[in-house]
Write a protein that holds these residues in place. Structure first.
Motif, mmCIF file in Angstrom:
data_model
loop_
_atom_site.group_PDB
_atom_site.id
_atom_site.type_symbol
_atom_site.label_atom_id
_atom_site.label_comp_id
_atom_site.label_asym_id
_atom_site.label_seq_id
_atom_site.Cartn_x
_atom_site.Cartn_y
_atom_site.Cartn_z
ATOM 1 N N LEU A 100 26.881 36.444 44.616
ATOM 2 C CA LEU A 100 26.417 35.539 43.567
ATOM 3 C C LEU A 100 26.563 36.187 42.195
ATOM 4 N N LEU A 101 26.155 37.439 42.062
ATOM 5 C CA LEU A 101 26.273 38.135 40.786
ATOM 6 C C LEU A 101 27.727 38.341 40.394
ATOM 7 N N SER A 102 28.549 38.757 41.350
ATOM 8 C CA SER A 102 29.957 39.021 41.034
ATOM 9 C C SER A 102 30.710 37.746 40.691
ATOM 10 N N SER A 103 30.455 36.669 41.436
ATOM 11 C CA SER A 103 31.151 35.410 41.149
ATOM 12 C C SER A 103 30.685 34.812 39.830
ATOM 13 N N GLY A 104 29.384 34.940 39.512
ATOM 14 C CA GLY A 104 28.898 34.460 38.222
ATOM 15 C C GLY A 104 29.521 35.215 37.062
ATOM 16 N N LEU A 105 29.644 36.548 37.219
ATOM 17 C CA LEU A 105 30.286 37.345 36.178
ATOM 18 C C LEU A 105 31.762 37.004 36.045
ATOM 19 N N SER A 106 32.420 36.724 37.152
ATOM 20 C CA SER A 106 33.841 36.362 37.092
ATOM 21 C C SER A 106 34.052 35.037 36.371
ATOM 22 N N VAL A 107 33.141 34.074 36.554
ATOM 23 C CA VAL A 107 33.249 32.795 35.844
ATOM 24 C C VAL A 107 33.136 33.012 34.338
ATOM 25 N N LEU A 108 32.153 33.815 33.912
ATOM 26 C CA LEU A 108 31.994 34.086 32.486
ATOM 27 C C LEU A 108 33.213 34.805 31.912
ATOM 28 N N THR A 109 33.737 35.777 32.660
ATOM 29 C CA THR A 109 34.887 36.546 32.169
ATOM 30 C C THR A 109 36.131 35.675 32.049
ATOM 31 N N LEU A 110 36.411 34.903 33.087
ATOM 32 C CA LEU A 110 37.611 34.060 33.067
ATOM 33 C C LEU A 110 37.508 32.969 32.006
ATOM 34 N N PHE A 128 25.518 28.349 45.383
ATOM 35 C CA PHE A 128 26.024 28.764 44.077
ATOM 36 C C PHE A 128 27.173 29.764 44.205
ATOM 37 N N VAL A 129 27.171 30.574 45.248
ATOM 38 C CA VAL A 129 28.303 31.469 45.479
ATOM 39 C C VAL A 129 29.575 30.656 45.659
ATOM 40 N N GLY A 130 29.491 29.606 46.479
ATOM 41 C CA GLY A 130 30.654 28.744 46.669
ATOM 42 C C GLY A 130 31.079 28.054 45.383
ATOM 43 N N CYS A 131 30.106 27.577 44.600
ATOM 44 C CA CYS A 131 30.427 26.911 43.325
ATOM 45 C C CYS A 131 31.114 27.867 42.361
ATOM 46 N N PHE A 132 30.571 29.075 42.228
ATOM 47 C CA PHE A 132 31.134 30.029 41.279
ATOM 48 C C PHE A 132 32.527 30.491 41.697
ATOM 49 N N PHE A 133 32.736 30.692 42.989
ATOM 50 C CA PHE A 133 34.071 31.095 43.429
ATOM 51 C C PHE A 133 35.069 29.952 43.242
ATOM 52 N N GLY A 134 34.614 28.719 43.460
ATOM 53 C CA GLY A 134 35.486 27.572 43.201
ATOM 54 C C GLY A 134 35.848 27.461 41.729
ATOM 55 N N CYS A 135 34.862 27.661 40.858
ATOM 56 C CA CYS A 135 35.128 27.634 39.420
ATOM 57 C C CYS A 135 36.063 28.777 39.018
ATOM 58 N N SER A 136 35.891 29.944 39.645
ATOM 59 C CA SER A 136 36.758 31.080 39.330
ATOM 60 C C SER A 136 38.206 30.774 39.688
ATOM 61 N N LEU A 137 38.423 30.177 40.849
ATOM 62 C CA LEU A 137 39.789 29.811 41.247
ATOM 63 C C LEU A 137 40.376 28.789 40.288
ATOM 64 N N ALA A 138 39.565 27.815 39.879
ATOM 65 C CA ALA A 138 40.049 26.805 38.934
ATOM 66 C C ALA A 138 40.417 27.435 37.598
#
Length: 759
Positions: free
Chosen positions: A442-452, A353-363
């Motif tokens: 995991l927490l930071s990448s999940g929060l970044s997805v919601l913010t972006l 999920f860390v990889g998924c969330f960071f990928g979504c954040s980049l997108a």
């Protein structure tokens, strides 16, 4: 995995210096190998290269001593093997001294190498001499720790006496007999030698309730009110013998048993690992030299105090028995799960999920950039750009600061783990609950997805030409995100790492109530983090003003930006983190724990003065006042020099002129010393960059003011991340120097008469 790496990975980090130096002994064996390989390649009449004069002379003298006194070894307690004397390689003896013999302890062990006359034997002499040094070091440390454990166990016995007496007094206050009946007590935890067991059991069977007359119960919960009472000397110290005191005393003593059991497990593992290491190194020596010296040496190891002592095993058994009986109502499964918590396992799903969330954040970042470019939102200096940068941008940068801080903390945890800095013990996390770097990511990448996602939603919004307002639902997205994060943080259910959230909230409450609580490292460490998140706190202030006072439907924040009250509150908000640290330093200095905290308090006070001066100088109406600029610059310069010196010298322990590593410190964790000098330079540069935010150097033609402020604030967060690593490294090395691997738990009872305690 090779044994050397496995041996290092299973060490107690704080006891690392006390373990056998396996790698160094391996190097000595390699010297023997290299010499033999060199000799095998040379012709018989080839002259060998001599050793350096000092080393050769020392080895020659040592070898001659061994040969000269080899016939007098019968006066030592040597063990004669069953093999022929011709096959003997070494003799191991215990060198007794008068002081040691009087205490009944074994002396230092010394190995005599019987083949000292052979060519190249000086290398083997060095090996056995260092082997003896390592074994004697291990033996002394183990004996000292076992003696400490026995004394601690005796203290726990006295504590159990008092707890059982208190339990009888509370549950059956009508007991008239001064003696406790056997059915209530029995024998709590026998820790002395076996021959004294029968005598001590009889004493426990007739344990007297009179013990309650000689103790002070230290179970008063620390609260701001109790701290105020202690200051004015009005706190009540007389025992009331009520159920609350019994409950608090039982909880404290339970925690003391858990920590003591952990120390005993460390000692048991220490003895086992070192015996295994000596076995491995001797087997390696035999294999290299084709000798048979391991049997004699390992037999000595087995018959020494390290191999024969059973105090630790007996203590572990008795601690477990007492813990299960008195704290778990006889439920052994529950007791053992408490004493031996399960090792935390890595979950591959978290990494996924860390990889998924960071990928979504980049997108999402790419989508935001494309959206901004297509709509030309920032290309022109129009009303839309100004509105967005003055209102929406500060709302979302709050989450950016939070995500960046979490990423820096994840990096800290990764390198602390890599270099075996025991951050879990230093912070005081409950075993098995500490977050690893993957969970933090995991927490930071999940929060970044919601913010972006919310940022992209705002960018998709268009102003309604009819109503001249924006969609209320979209404009409320940042506020909803903040409320969601707060609700998750205080959620009482066992989701999203509840133990860590509760730990954070407790530390936050201690910071808010400073100095009414005893200051621990997690408390002032968290307060230091807030001093680097001043801009985040100001953004929270903007949230309150924008949604409570401003017109968020029209993205109008003029009431906030033009209010004198808002400017004053901005200064107060910036001062609060430094004021908390100032109060914490005063509390630590007042408690007598550290006299240098008075200077640390002065450091934060100077920072507060500089911060107020800079903030007043940057007010709209006072920007051109030269006198205020001079005051702001001078106070800022003094505070920066003070803070930088404290960071590098006091918090990091560096700039030691006479250390083994010039201008650093004696012990270092990072393998490359240049990294410490780079970190010191970056600390200075980034501190100066943070000063630019309030010294009116934040105007740039190609960047909006709020963007530059966000960049400078991010640099301060990065500086704090670097500070965190070296600060905890220095704390860890202090623990290593004191061999401090277990928390010191305050005991619930203190005896008022030493005579009774000694009895």
């Amino acid at each position: 995995m090779k044994f050397g790496k496995e041996f290092a990975s299973q060490m107690v980090p704080e006891w690392k210096e006390a373990y056998m130096n396996y790698n160094f002994l391996k190097l000595l064996i390699k010297d023997i190998v290299l010499f033999r390989q060199q000799q095998s390649r040379l012709p018989d009449n080839y002259p060998t290269a001599p050793l350096p004069p000092s080393k050769a002379a020392a080895l020659k003298r040592k070898g001659s001593l061994f040969r000269a006194f080899s016939g007098l070894t019968s006066r030592y307690n040597n063990r004669v093997t069953k093999k022929d004397k011709e096959d003997e390689v070494i003799l191991v003896s215990a060198m007794h001294t008068s002081d040691v013999e009087q205490r009944g302890e074994g002396g230092n062990y010394q190995t005599i190498f019987l083949r000292a006359s052979e060519e190249g034997a000086e290398y083997e002499l060095v090996f056995f001499r260092r082997l003896d040094d390592e074994f004697n070091k291990v033996l002394r440390f183990y004996r000292t720790k076992v003696e400490e454990a026995v004394k601690e166990a005796e203290e726990l016995n006295l504590q159990m006496d008092a707890l059982i007496a208190l339990r009888i007094k509370v549950t059956n206050p009508t007991v008239d007999s001064p003696f406790i009946n056997q059915r209530y007590t029995g024998y709590p935890m026998e820790v002395i030698h076996e021959e004294q067991q029968e005598k001590r059991v009889k004493e426990y069977q007739m344990a007297s309730l009179d013990v309650l007359n000689h103790i002070k119960i230290n179970t008063t919960a620390e609260t701001p009110l109790s701290a105020i009472k202690n200051v004015f000397g009005s706190s009540r110290s007389d025992p009331q013998f009520n159920k609350q005191e019994l409950k608090d005393a039982k909880e404290k003593l339970k925690q003391a048993f858990i920590e003591f059991h952990e120390k005993l497990r460390f000692l048991k593992n220490y003895a086992f690992l070192n015996q295994l290491a000596f076995s491995k190194i001797m087997k390696k020596y035999d294999k290299i030299t084709s000798r048979n010296a391991s049997d004699a040496y390992l037999q000595m190891v087995e018959e020494s105090y390290l191999g024969q002592s059973d105090e630790v095993a007996n203590l572990i058994e008795r601690v477990e028995s007492a813990f299960v009986k008195h704290f778990c109502n006889g439920n052994r499964h529950q007791g053992m799960s408490t004493l031996k918590p399960n090792t935390k396992k890595k979950r591959h799903l978290v990494t996924f999920f860390v990889g998924c969330f960071f990928g979504c954040s980049l997108a999402l970042v790419v989508a935001i950039i494309v959206n901004v470019h297509n709509r030309k939102i920032f290309s022109l200096k129009g009303t839309g750009r100004t509105q967005y940068m003055d209102t929406i941008f500060p709302l979302y940068t709050l989450f950016g600061f939070l995500v960046l801080h979490m990423v820096m903390y994840a990096a800290n945890v990764y390198y602390w783990t890599r270099y075996r800095v025991n951050y879990s013990f230093i912070f005081g996390f409950k075993p098995g609950t500490e977050l690893g770097y993957t969970e933090i990511l995991l927490l930071s990448s999940g929060l970044s997805v919601l913010t972006l996602s919310a940022v992209l939603s705002n960018l998709e919004m268009e102003l309604d030409k009819n109503t001249q307002s924006y969609s209320a639902l979209t404009e409320l997205l940042p506020l909803g995100l903040v409320i969601g994060v707060i609700l998750i943080s205080i959620c009482p259910f066992n989701i999203f790492y509840r133990a860590n959230r509760f730990f954070l909230l407790v530390c936050l409450w201690h910071c808010i109530c400073a100095p009414f609580y005893a200051i621990t490292l997690p408390d002032f460490f968290l307060a230091d983090q807030f001093t680097s998140q001043v801009q985040l706190l100001r953004n929270l202030q903007f949230y309150v003003c924008y949604y409570g006072w401003g017109d968020f439907k029209k993205r109008d924040a003029k009431k906030c930006n033009s209010s004198d009250v808002y400017d004053v509150i901005t200064i107060v908000i910036a001062v609060i983190p430094y004021w908390i640290r100032f109060l914490q330093c005063i509390r630590r200095w007042w408690g007598g724990h550290d006299s240098t905290q008075s200077l640390n308090a002065l450091k934060y006070f100077s920072t507060i003065i500089a911060l107020i001066a800079r903030s007043i100088q940057t007010q709209r109406r006072l920007k051109k006042e030269l006198s205020l600029k001079i005051i702001a610059a001078s106070t800022s310069g003094i505070a920066t020099i003070f803070n930088t010196y404290w960071d590098i010298v006091m918090d990091w322990g560096l700039l030691c002129k006479d250390s083994e590593n010039p201008w650093l410190r004696d012990k270092l964790i990072l393998p490359n010393r240049s990294l410490y000098f780079i970190a010191m330079a970056l600390n200075v540069i980034l501190r100066l960059a943070w000063m630019q935010t309030v010294l009116d150097f934040h105007e740039a033609p190609f960047l909006h003011k709020n963007v530059l402020i966000a960049i400078i604030a991010s640099l301060e967060i990065i500086r704090r991340g670097l500070w965190n690593f070296f600060r905890l490294e220095n704390e860890h090395l202090n623990n290593v120097g004191k061999f401090r691997a277990v928390k010191s738990v305050p005991l619930p009872f203190s005896y008022q008469h030493e005579d009774h305690k000694n009895q």
